[in-house]
Write a protein that holds these residues in place. Sequence first.
Motif, PDB file in Angstrom:
ATOM      1  N   GLU A   1       0.730  -1.141  -0.239  1.00  0.00           N
ATOM      2  CA  GLU A   1      -0.216  -0.191  -0.433  1.00  0.00           C
ATOM      3  C   GLU A   1       1.064   1.475   0.178  1.00  0.00           C
ATOM      4  N   VAL A   2       0.439   2.622  -0.856  1.00  0.00           N
ATOM      5  CA  VAL A   2       1.746   3.404  -1.040  1.00  0.00           C
ATOM      6  C   VAL A   2       0.874   4.463  -0.956  1.00  0.00           C
ATOM      7  N   ASP A   3       1.288   5.541  -1.462  1.00  0.00           N
ATOM      8  CA  ASP A   3       0.608   7.242  -2.066  1.00  0.00           C
ATOM      9  C   ASP A   3       0.305   6.479  -3.465  1.00  0.00           C
TER      10      ASP A   3
ATOM     11  N   GLU B   1      -5.217   2.990  -8.501  1.00  0.00           N
ATOM     12  CA  GLU B   1      -4.989   2.091  -7.125  1.00  0.00           C
ATOM     13  C   GLU B   1      -4.312   2.244  -6.059  1.00  0.00           C
ATOM     14  N   THR B   2      -4.211   2.065  -4.849  1.00  0.00           N
ATOM     15  CA  THR B   2      -3.162   2.325  -3.974  1.00  0.00           C
ATOM     16  C   THR B   2      -2.480   1.243  -3.062  1.00  0.00           C
ATOM     17  N   TYR B   3      -1.960   1.004  -4.485  1.00  0.00           N
ATOM     18  CA  TYR B   3      -1.039  -0.083  -3.931  1.00  0.00           C
ATOM     19  C   TYR B   3      -0.144  -0.350  -5.371  1.00  0.00           C
TER      20      TYR B   3
ATOM     21  N   SER C   1      10.332  -1.959  -8.105  1.00  0.00           N
ATOM     22  CA  SER C   1       8.918  -1.726  -8.096  1.00  0.00           C
ATOM     23  C   SER C   1       8.380  -1.514  -8.823  1.00  0.00           C
ATOM     24  N   ILE C   2       6.595  -2.139  -8.921  1.00  0.00           N
ATOM     25  CA  ILE C   2       6.234  -2.608 -10.166  1.00  0.00           C
ATOM     26  C   ILE C   2       5.011  -1.346  -9.934  1.00  0.00           C
ATOM     27  N   SER C   3       5.423  -0.201 -10.592  1.00  0.00           N
ATOM     28  CA  SER C   3       3.692   0.996 -10.368  1.00  0.00           C
ATOM     29  C   SER C   3       3.410   1.189 -11.850  1.00  0.00           C
ATOM     30  N   ALA C   4       3.650   0.425 -13.225  1.00  0.00           N
ATOM     31  CA  ALA C   4       3.269   0.492 -14.463  1.00  0.00           C
ATOM     32  C   ALA C   4       2.779  -0.638 -14.211  1.00  0.00           C
ATOM     33  N   TRP C   5       1.059  -1.010 -15.538  1.00  0.00           N
ATOM     34  CA  TRP C   5       0.290  -1.501 -15.331  1.00  0.00           C
ATOM     35  C   TRP C   5       1.368  -3.073 -16.479  1.00  0.00           C
ATOM     36  N   LYS C   6       2.014  -1.700 -17.664  1.00  0.00           N
ATOM     37  CA  LYS C   6       2.303  -3.008 -18.965  1.00  0.00           C
ATOM     38  C   LYS C   6       3.681  -3.919 -18.511  1.00  0.00           C
ATOM     39  N   LEU C   7       4.303  -3.158 -17.411  1.00  0.00           N
ATOM     40  CA  LEU C   7       5.416  -4.039 -16.754  1.00  0.00           C
ATOM     41  C   LEU C   7       4.130  -5.180 -15.925  1.00  0.00           C
TER      42      LEU C   7
END
Length: 107
Positions: free
Chosen positions: A41-43, A51-53, A66-72
């Motif tokens: 859970e992140v900002d 999303e919040t994660y 760290s995976i914050s891109a939907w494509k990745l």
Amino acid sequence: MTEETVKRQVVTMNDLKNREYISLKIGEQAEIVVKKMEKVEVDKDFSLSGETYRYEITTEDKKILSISAWKLWGALREAFNKAGKIEGLKIRVSHPGREDYRVEILE
């Protein structure tokens, strides 16, 4: 705010260690062995869009992807499903272009 509503956490020496992140710029790649994957859970500035994660992969050598891109996330999910596992999987993650990620199973 009462004493009961304040969240406190003891800081240990382990908290002082730097976490080394794997940051893939366009044109770069990394070979990793997955030790574990966690949903964190992140900002919203650091999360998957909408999303919040985000997901974080910890490697065998204690680095973090760290995976914050939907494509990745989609490329990783496809590789995990194909391999039938997450932990212990050796993969090559590449970022050949904008919004373009590729994941190759090595072992």
